[in-house]
Write an enzyme that holds these catalytic residues in place. Structure first.
Site, PDB file in Angstrom:
ATOM      1  N   ASN A 125     -27.021  22.631-101.761  1.00  0.00           N
ATOM      2  CA  ASN A 125     -27.745  21.497-102.343  1.00  0.00           C
ATOM      3  C   ASN A 125     -29.118  21.382-101.688  1.00  0.00           C
ATOM      4  O   ASN A 125     -29.474  22.195-100.843  1.00  0.00           O
ATOM      5  CB  ASN A 125     -26.920  20.211-102.161  1.00  0.00           C
ATOM      6  CG  ASN A 125     -26.594  19.989-100.704  1.00  0.00           C
ATOM      7  OD1 ASN A 125     -27.477  19.727 -99.886  1.00  0.00           O
ATOM      8  ND2 ASN A 125     -25.320  20.121-100.334  1.00  0.00           N
ATOM      9  N   ARG A 126     -29.867  20.374-102.061  1.00  0.00           N
ATOM     10  CA  ARG A 126     -31.272  20.288-101.646  1.00  0.00           C
ATOM     11  C   ARG A 126     -31.491  19.593-100.307  1.00  0.00           C
ATOM     12  O   ARG A 126     -32.631  19.317 -99.943  1.00  0.00           O
ATOM     13  CB  ARG A 126     -32.078  19.539-102.702  1.00  0.00           C
ATOM     14  CG  ARG A 126     -32.178  20.242-104.027  1.00  0.00           C
ATOM     15  CD  ARG A 126     -33.084  19.444-104.944  1.00  0.00           C
ATOM     16  NE  ARG A 126     -32.998  19.893-106.318  1.00  0.00           N
ATOM     17  CZ  ARG A 126     -33.688  20.922-106.800  1.00  0.00           C
ATOM     18  NH1 ARG A 126     -34.491  21.600-106.015  1.00  0.00           N
ATOM     19  NH2 ARG A 126     -33.568  21.261-108.063  1.00  0.00           N
TER      20      ARG A 126
END
Ligand code: CTP
Length: 404
Positions: free
Chosen positions: A212-213
Protein backbone atom coordinates in the site's frame (compact mmCIF):
# COMPACT_ATOMS: atom_id res chain seq x y z
CA UNK A 1 8.21 26.07 15.13
CA UNK A 2 8.20 22.92 17.23
CA UNK A 3 10.50 19.99 17.80
CA UNK A 4 12.84 18.73 20.47
CA UNK A 5 15.36 21.58 20.22
CA UNK A 6 12.94 24.49 20.23
CA UNK A 7 13.79 26.90 23.06
CA UNK A 8 16.60 24.72 24.38
CA UNK A 9 19.98 26.08 25.44
CA UNK A 10 22.70 23.86 24.07
CA UNK A 11 26.42 24.14 24.75
CA UNK A 12 28.47 22.64 21.93
CA UNK A 13 32.09 21.93 22.84
CA UNK A 14 34.37 21.48 19.84
CA UNK A 15 37.84 20.04 20.43
CA UNK A 16 40.77 19.73 18.04
CA UNK A 17 40.03 16.93 15.61
CA UNK A 18 39.74 17.00 11.84
CA UNK A 19 36.07 16.09 12.48
CA UNK A 20 35.60 19.60 13.93
CA UNK A 21 34.23 20.73 10.57
CA UNK A 22 31.30 18.33 11.01
CA UNK A 23 30.34 20.15 14.20
CA UNK A 24 29.42 23.13 12.01
CA UNK A 25 26.64 21.06 10.44
CA UNK A 26 25.48 19.95 13.89
CA UNK A 27 25.44 23.55 15.13
CA UNK A 28 23.47 24.56 12.05
CA UNK A 29 20.82 21.84 12.46
CA UNK A 30 20.40 22.61 16.17
CA UNK A 31 20.06 26.32 15.43
CA UNK A 32 17.53 25.65 12.66
CA UNK A 33 15.65 23.49 15.17
CA UNK A 34 15.17 26.55 17.38
CA UNK A 35 17.95 25.96 19.94
CA UNK A 36 20.20 28.69 21.30
CA UNK A 37 23.62 27.19 20.63
CA UNK A 38 26.71 28.48 22.41
CA UNK A 39 29.90 27.05 20.96
CA UNK A 40 32.96 26.49 23.14
CA UNK A 41 36.23 25.73 21.37
CA UNK A 42 39.66 24.58 22.45
CA UNK A 43 42.63 26.37 20.98
CA UNK A 44 43.48 23.38 18.77
CA UNK A 45 39.88 23.25 17.44
CA UNK A 46 40.29 26.82 16.18
CA UNK A 47 43.14 25.60 13.98
CA UNK A 48 40.71 23.29 12.12
CA UNK A 49 37.65 25.56 11.96
CA UNK A 50 37.46 29.26 12.72
CA UNK A 51 35.23 30.62 15.49
CA UNK A 52 33.73 32.87 12.80
CA UNK A 53 32.22 29.79 11.14
CA UNK A 54 30.29 28.89 14.29
CA UNK A 55 29.43 32.50 15.08
CA UNK A 56 27.93 32.91 11.60
CA UNK A 57 25.86 29.74 12.04
CA UNK A 58 24.65 30.27 15.59
CA UNK A 59 24.49 34.11 15.60
CA UNK A 60 26.07 33.87 19.05
CA UNK A 61 29.55 34.70 20.36
CA UNK A 62 31.94 31.75 20.43
CA UNK A 63 33.99 31.14 23.56
CA UNK A 64 37.62 30.28 22.84
CA UNK A 65 39.59 31.89 25.63
CA UNK A 66 38.51 31.98 29.26
CA UNK A 67 41.18 34.53 30.06
CA UNK A 68 40.30 37.09 27.42
CA UNK A 69 39.60 40.27 29.41
CA UNK A 70 37.69 41.70 26.44
CA UNK A 71 35.19 38.86 26.30
CA UNK A 72 32.03 39.17 28.43
CA UNK A 73 31.27 35.51 27.66
CA UNK A 74 34.55 34.50 29.32
CA UNK A 75 33.34 36.10 32.52
CA UNK A 76 29.84 34.72 32.18
CA UNK A 77 30.81 31.18 31.28
CA UNK A 78 29.61 29.84 34.64
CA UNK A 79 26.18 31.39 34.08
CA UNK A 80 26.18 29.83 30.59
CA UNK A 81 26.99 26.44 32.12
CA UNK A 82 24.19 26.75 34.65
CA UNK A 83 21.53 27.80 32.13
CA UNK A 84 22.31 24.98 29.68
CA UNK A 85 19.93 22.06 29.05
CA UNK A 86 22.74 19.88 27.69
CA UNK A 87 26.48 20.02 27.04
CA UNK A 88 27.50 18.26 23.82
CA UNK A 89 31.20 17.65 23.23
CA UNK A 90 31.55 16.84 19.53
CA UNK A 91 34.11 15.98 18.44
CA UNK A 92 35.83 14.87 21.65
CA UNK A 93 39.51 14.05 21.11
CA UNK A 94 41.39 11.46 23.20
CA UNK A 95 42.95 14.39 25.03
CA UNK A 96 39.55 15.93 25.77
CA UNK A 97 38.20 12.57 27.04
CA UNK A 98 41.17 12.37 29.42
CA UNK A 99 40.57 15.89 30.69
CA UNK A 100 36.85 15.26 31.21
CA UNK A 101 37.53 11.95 32.98
CA UNK A 102 40.10 13.50 35.29
CA UNK A 103 38.22 16.72 35.92
CA UNK A 104 40.93 18.98 34.56
CA UNK A 105 39.80 22.49 33.78
CA UNK A 106 42.03 24.51 31.48
CA UNK A 107 39.89 25.28 28.43
CA UNK A 108 36.29 26.45 27.85
CA UNK A 109 34.92 22.91 27.40
CA UNK A 110 36.53 21.17 30.38
CA UNK A 111 35.78 24.12 32.68
CA UNK A 112 32.12 24.13 31.60
CA UNK A 113 31.83 20.36 32.05
CA UNK A 114 32.69 20.87 35.73
CA UNK A 115 30.45 23.90 36.16
CA UNK A 116 27.26 22.53 34.57
CA UNK A 117 24.57 20.40 36.15
CA UNK A 118 23.16 19.59 32.69
CA UNK A 119 23.54 16.15 31.12
CA UNK A 120 26.77 15.69 29.15
CA UNK A 121 26.89 13.98 25.78
CA UNK A 122 30.29 13.09 24.38
CA UNK A 123 31.00 12.12 20.76
CA UNK A 124 34.58 10.85 20.44
CA UNK A 125 36.57 11.09 17.22
CA UNK A 126 40.11 9.80 16.82
CA UNK A 127 42.22 7.21 15.08
CA UNK A 128 41.13 3.60 15.59
CA UNK A 129 44.32 2.64 17.45
CA UNK A 130 43.87 5.52 19.84
CA UNK A 131 40.20 4.59 20.44
CA UNK A 132 41.25 1.05 21.36
CA UNK A 133 44.04 2.13 23.71
CA UNK A 134 43.43 1.03 27.32
CA UNK A 135 43.94 4.58 28.57
CA UNK A 136 41.14 5.87 26.33
CA UNK A 137 38.89 2.90 27.18
CA UNK A 138 39.33 3.59 30.88
CA UNK A 139 38.49 7.27 30.44
CA UNK A 140 35.34 6.41 28.49
CA UNK A 141 34.27 3.97 31.22
CA UNK A 142 34.82 6.64 33.84
CA UNK A 143 32.63 9.08 31.92
CA UNK A 144 29.87 6.47 31.46
CA UNK A 145 29.96 5.65 35.19
CA UNK A 146 29.51 9.33 35.85
CA UNK A 147 26.39 9.42 33.68
CA UNK A 148 27.77 10.85 30.44
CA UNK A 149 26.12 9.67 27.22
CA UNK A 150 28.75 8.45 24.75
CA UNK A 151 27.67 8.61 21.10
CA UNK A 152 29.76 6.66 18.60
CA UNK A 153 32.38 6.65 17.31
CA UNK A 154 31.33 5.02 14.07
CA UNK A 155 33.29 2.70 11.83
CA UNK A 156 34.66 3.75 8.48
CA UNK A 157 37.50 5.49 6.74
CA UNK A 158 39.57 7.63 9.10
CA UNK A 159 41.66 10.71 8.37
CA UNK A 160 44.81 8.60 8.88
CA UNK A 161 43.83 6.54 5.85
CA UNK A 162 43.05 3.54 8.06
CA UNK A 163 39.61 1.98 8.29
CA UNK A 164 38.24 1.30 11.74
CA UNK A 165 36.31 2.66 14.70
CA UNK A 166 36.96 6.31 15.35
CA UNK A 167 34.76 8.39 13.04
CA UNK A 168 32.63 11.06 14.67
CA UNK A 169 29.00 9.89 14.79
CA UNK A 170 26.96 11.25 11.90
CA UNK A 171 24.81 14.36 12.42
CA UNK A 172 21.40 12.54 12.40
CA UNK A 173 22.71 10.13 15.07
CA UNK A 174 23.95 13.05 17.19
CA UNK A 175 20.69 14.98 16.77
CA UNK A 176 18.63 11.94 17.77
CA UNK A 177 20.72 11.24 20.83
CA UNK A 178 20.67 14.89 21.89
CA UNK A 179 16.86 14.95 21.53
CA UNK A 180 16.57 11.75 23.59
CA UNK A 181 18.87 13.18 26.27
CA UNK A 182 16.91 16.44 26.42
CA UNK A 183 13.63 14.54 26.80
CA UNK A 184 14.81 11.92 29.26
CA UNK A 185 12.70 13.32 32.11
CA UNK A 186 9.61 13.97 29.98
CA UNK A 187 6.04 12.93 30.82
CA UNK A 188 6.52 9.49 29.25
CA UNK A 189 9.69 8.78 31.18
CA UNK A 190 9.58 5.27 32.62
CA UNK A 191 6.84 4.28 30.13
CA UNK A 192 7.23 1.72 27.42
CA UNK A 193 5.45 2.52 24.15
CA UNK A 194 5.10 0.26 21.11
CA UNK A 195 4.54 1.97 17.77
CA UNK A 196 3.88 0.20 14.49
CA UNK A 197 4.59 1.91 11.18
CA UNK A 198 4.94 1.46 7.45
CA UNK A 199 3.10 -0.65 4.94
CA UNK A 200 3.15 -4.42 5.07
CA UNK A 201 4.14 -6.38 1.96
CA UNK A 202 2.39 -9.66 1.23
CA UNK A 203 4.31 -11.88 -1.20
CA UNK A 204 2.66 -13.06 -4.39
CA UNK A 205 5.82 -14.78 -5.55
CA UNK A 206 9.54 -14.27 -4.68
CA UNK A 207 9.57 -11.02 -6.69
CA UNK A 208 6.15 -9.38 -6.27
CA UNK A 209 4.26 -8.18 -3.25
CA UNK A 210 0.85 -6.71 -2.47
CA UNK A 211 1.40 -3.51 -0.55
CA UNK A 212 0.00 0.00 0.00
CA UNK A 213 1.01 3.65 -0.14
CA UNK A 214 2.13 4.08 3.48
CA UNK A 215 5.43 5.99 3.76
CA UNK A 216 5.91 5.20 7.46
CA UNK A 217 6.31 8.91 8.23
CA UNK A 218 3.38 9.19 10.65
CA UNK A 219 4.42 6.16 12.72
CA UNK A 220 8.06 7.22 12.74
CA UNK A 221 7.02 10.69 13.94
CA UNK A 222 5.10 9.07 16.81
CA UNK A 223 8.12 6.96 17.75
CA UNK A 224 10.33 10.04 17.61
CA UNK A 225 7.93 12.19 19.65
CA UNK A 226 7.53 9.44 22.28
CA UNK A 227 11.32 9.19 22.51
CA UNK A 228 11.51 12.97 22.97
CA UNK A 229 9.09 12.69 25.92
CA UNK A 230 11.26 10.11 27.65
CA UNK A 231 9.52 6.87 26.62
CA UNK A 232 11.29 3.62 25.96
CA UNK A 233 10.09 3.06 22.39
CA UNK A 234 9.82 -0.12 20.36
CA UNK A 235 9.14 0.63 16.70
CA UNK A 236 7.74 -2.34 14.80
CA UNK A 237 8.19 -1.33 11.19
CA UNK A 238 7.18 -2.67 7.83
CA UNK A 239 8.39 -1.12 4.59
CA UNK A 240 8.89 2.65 4.84
CA UNK A 241 10.29 5.47 2.73
CA UNK A 242 12.26 7.10 5.54
CA UNK A 243 14.96 6.13 8.05
CA UNK A 244 13.75 5.07 11.51
CA UNK A 245 14.46 7.55 14.29
CA UNK A 246 17.63 7.18 16.35
CA UNK A 247 17.35 6.00 19.95
CA UNK A 248 14.39 3.62 19.59
CA UNK A 249 14.39 -0.19 19.40
CA UNK A 250 13.59 -1.16 15.83
CA UNK A 251 11.89 -4.48 15.02
CA UNK A 252 11.48 -5.25 11.34
CA UNK A 253 8.21 -6.92 10.29
CA UNK A 254 7.48 -7.12 6.59
CA UNK A 255 4.20 -9.02 6.45
CA UNK A 256 0.97 -8.72 8.45
CA UNK A 257 1.77 -12.02 10.14
CA UNK A 258 5.29 -10.94 11.12
CA UNK A 259 3.88 -7.67 12.40
CA UNK A 260 1.24 -9.46 14.47
CA UNK A 261 3.92 -11.63 16.07
CA UNK A 262 6.27 -8.73 16.74
CA UNK A 263 3.51 -6.54 18.20
CA UNK A 264 2.16 -9.35 20.37
CA UNK A 265 5.61 -9.90 21.83
CA UNK A 266 6.42 -6.21 22.28
CA UNK A 267 3.15 -5.30 24.05
CA UNK A 268 3.77 -7.85 26.84
CA UNK A 269 5.90 -5.30 28.67
CA UNK A 270 4.36 -2.10 27.28
CA UNK A 271 2.12 0.64 28.65
CA UNK A 272 0.69 1.69 25.31
CA UNK A 273 0.40 0.62 21.68
CA UNK A 274 -0.04 3.03 18.78
CA UNK A 275 -0.81 1.17 15.54
CA UNK A 276 0.11 3.56 12.74
CA UNK A 277 1.07 0.76 10.35
CA UNK A 278 -1.00 0.20 7.23
CA UNK A 279 -1.52 -3.53 7.65
CA UNK A 280 -2.77 -5.60 4.72
CA UNK A 281 -6.26 -6.93 5.37
CA UNK A 282 -5.75 -9.62 2.74
CA UNK A 283 -2.78 -11.66 1.59
CA UNK A 284 -2.36 -14.05 -1.33
CA UNK A 285 -3.73 -17.36 -0.08
CA UNK A 286 -1.16 -19.44 -1.91
CA UNK A 287 1.99 -17.46 -2.77
CA UNK A 288 4.11 -19.06 -5.47
CA UNK A 289 7.54 -20.36 -4.50
CA UNK A 290 8.75 -19.63 -8.04
CA UNK A 291 8.49 -16.42 -10.01
CA UNK A 292 5.20 -16.37 -11.93
CA UNK A 293 5.84 -16.38 -15.71
CA UNK A 294 3.45 -14.50 -17.94
CA UNK A 295 3.66 -17.11 -20.70
CA UNK A 296 2.31 -19.75 -18.33
CA UNK A 297 -1.12 -18.13 -18.03
CA UNK A 298 -3.41 -16.01 -20.14
CA UNK A 299 -5.21 -14.33 -17.25
CA UNK A 300 -4.20 -14.34 -13.64
CA UNK A 301 -6.59 -14.40 -10.71
CA UNK A 302 -5.17 -14.36 -7.21
CA UNK A 303 -7.09 -15.85 -4.33
CA UNK A 304 -6.75 -13.72 -1.19
CA UNK A 305 -7.31 -14.61 2.44
CA UNK A 306 -7.92 -12.37 5.44
CA UNK A 307 -5.12 -11.48 7.83
CA UNK A 308 -5.70 -11.14 11.58
CA UNK A 309 -6.67 -7.75 12.97
CA UNK A 310 -3.60 -7.07 15.09
CA UNK A 311 -4.78 -4.31 17.42
CA UNK A 312 -8.16 -5.95 18.00
CA UNK A 313 -6.28 -9.03 19.22
CA UNK A 314 -4.14 -7.18 21.78
CA UNK A 315 -5.44 -7.95 25.29
CA UNK A 316 -6.84 -5.17 27.48
CA UNK A 317 -4.61 -3.61 30.11
CA UNK A 318 -2.66 -1.17 28.00
CA UNK A 319 -3.61 2.06 26.22
CA UNK A 320 -4.47 1.29 22.60
CA UNK A 321 -4.53 3.82 19.78
CA UNK A 322 -5.58 2.95 16.23
CA UNK A 323 -5.56 4.95 13.03
CA UNK A 324 -8.40 5.13 10.55
CA UNK A 325 -7.47 6.14 7.03
CA UNK A 326 -10.72 6.78 5.21
CA UNK A 327 -11.86 8.18 1.89
CA UNK A 328 -15.49 8.74 3.03
CA UNK A 329 -17.66 8.80 6.18
CA UNK A 330 -14.55 9.60 8.18
CA UNK A 331 -16.02 10.07 11.65
CA UNK A 332 -18.66 7.36 11.28
CA UNK A 333 -15.99 4.84 10.29
CA UNK A 334 -13.63 6.07 13.01
CA UNK A 335 -16.31 5.60 15.70
CA UNK A 336 -17.00 2.11 14.37
CA UNK A 337 -13.28 1.30 14.63
CA UNK A 338 -13.12 2.70 18.17
CA UNK A 339 -15.77 0.22 19.29
CA UNK A 340 -15.00 -2.66 16.93
CA UNK A 341 -11.30 -2.77 17.75
CA UNK A 342 -11.74 -2.05 21.47
CA UNK A 343 -9.30 0.87 21.48
CA UNK A 344 -9.17 4.04 23.59
CA UNK A 345 -8.49 6.48 20.78
CA UNK A 346 -8.71 6.58 17.01
CA UNK A 347 -6.69 9.07 14.96
CA UNK A 348 -8.77 9.44 11.82
CA UNK A 349 -7.58 11.01 8.61
CA UNK A 350 -9.26 11.70 5.33
CA UNK A 351 -6.88 10.40 2.67
CA UNK A 352 -8.52 12.52 -0.03
CA UNK A 353 -7.36 15.82 1.53
CA UNK A 354 -4.46 17.35 -0.43
CA UNK A 355 -1.17 17.77 1.48
CA UNK A 356 -2.11 15.34 4.22
CA UNK A 357 -1.78 11.62 4.80
CA UNK A 358 0.24 9.14 2.73
CA UNK A 359 3.75 10.31 1.90
CA UNK A 360 3.16 13.89 3.08
CA UNK A 361 5.10 15.60 5.87
CA UNK A 362 1.89 16.98 7.31
CA UNK A 363 -1.32 15.37 8.37
CA UNK A 364 -4.80 16.42 9.38
CA UNK A 365 -6.51 14.16 11.86
CA UNK A 366 -9.57 14.00 14.02
CA UNK A 367 -9.09 12.42 17.43
CA UNK A 368 -12.06 10.23 18.24
CA UNK A 369 -12.68 8.71 21.65
CA UNK A 370 -15.68 7.79 23.72
CA UNK A 371 -16.02 11.43 24.77
CA UNK A 372 -16.39 12.73 21.19
CA UNK A 373 -14.36 14.07 18.29
CA UNK A 374 -11.65 16.72 18.20
CA UNK A 375 -10.56 18.21 14.90
CA UNK A 376 -6.87 19.11 14.75
CA UNK A 377 -5.47 21.55 12.18
CA UNK A 378 -3.25 20.46 9.29
CA UNK A 379 0.19 20.30 10.90
CA UNK A 380 3.58 18.60 10.84
CA UNK A 381 3.35 14.87 11.56
CA UNK A 382 5.61 15.42 14.60
CA UNK A 383 3.01 17.84 16.02
CA UNK A 384 0.17 15.42 15.25
CA UNK A 385 2.21 12.79 17.08
CA UNK A 386 2.57 15.10 20.09
CA UNK A 387 -1.21 15.68 20.18
CA UNK A 388 -1.86 11.93 20.11
CA UNK A 389 0.71 11.39 22.86
CA UNK A 390 -0.94 14.10 25.01
CA UNK A 391 -3.99 11.82 24.99
CA UNK A 392 -1.88 8.75 25.75
CA UNK A 393 -0.30 10.55 28.72
CA UNK A 394 -3.77 11.52 29.99
CA UNK A 395 -5.05 7.94 29.63
CA UNK A 396 -2.01 6.56 31.44
CA UNK A 397 -2.39 9.22 34.11
CA UNK A 398 -5.97 8.24 34.96
CA UNK A 399 -4.60 4.91 36.06
CA UNK A 400 -7.18 3.25 33.82
CA UNK A 401 -5.23 1.07 31.47
CA UNK A 402 -1.67 0.88 32.85
CA UNK A 403 1.15 -1.51 32.01
CA UNK A 404 0.55 -5.11 32.97
N1 CTP B 1 -4.96 -2.77 11.79
C1 CTP B 1 -4.53 -3.88 12.48
N2 CTP B 1 -4.52 -5.09 11.86
C2 CTP B 1 -4.98 -5.23 10.61
C3 CTP B 1 -5.46 -4.11 9.91
C4 CTP B 1 -5.44 -2.88 10.54
O1 CTP B 1 -4.11 -3.76 13.63
N3 CTP B 1 -4.96 -6.44 10.04
C5 CTP B 1 -4.95 -1.46 12.47
C6 CTP B 1 -4.19 -0.38 11.72
O2 CTP B 1 -2.83 -0.33 12.08
C7 CTP B 1 -4.93 0.87 12.13
C8 CTP B 1 -6.35 0.40 12.34
O3 CTP B 1 -6.27 -1.01 12.54
O4 CTP B 1 -4.47 1.37 13.38
C9 CTP B 1 -7.30 0.68 11.22
O5 CTP B 1 -6.78 0.26 10.01
P1 CTP B 1 -7.60 0.48 8.67
O6 CTP B 1 -6.83 -0.14 7.56
O7 CTP B 1 -8.02 1.92 8.55
O8 CTP B 1 -8.91 -0.29 8.98
P2 CTP B 1 -9.32 -1.77 8.83
O9 CTP B 1 -9.55 -2.32 10.18
O10 CTP B 1 -8.36 -2.49 7.98
O11 CTP B 1 -10.73 -1.62 8.13
P3 CTP B 1 -11.09 -1.15 6.64
O12 CTP B 1 -9.92 -1.54 5.78
O13 CTP B 1 -12.33 -1.88 6.35
O14 CTP B 1 -11.29 0.35 6.70
Amino acid sequence: MSGPFHGKRILLGVSGSIAAYKAADLASKLTQGGAEVDVLMTHSATRFVTPLTFRSITHRPVLTDLFDPGSPEAIEHVALAQAAHVLVVAPATAHMLAKLALGLADDPISVTALATGAPVLVAPAMDANMWEHPAVRRNVETLIERGAVIVGPGEGRLASGLTGWGRLAETPELLGRIAKTLGANGDLSGRSIVVSAGGTQEPLDPVRVLTNRSSGKMGYAIAEAARDRGADVTLVTASAAVEPPVGVHVERADTAEQMRNAVQEAVCSADALVMAAAVADYRPADPSGEKLKKEAMADLSVALERTDDIIAGVPDGIVKVAFAAESRDLLKNARAKLKGKGVHLVAANDITLPGAGFGADENKVWLVDEGGDTELPLMAKYDVAMAILDRVVALLGTGRPKGR
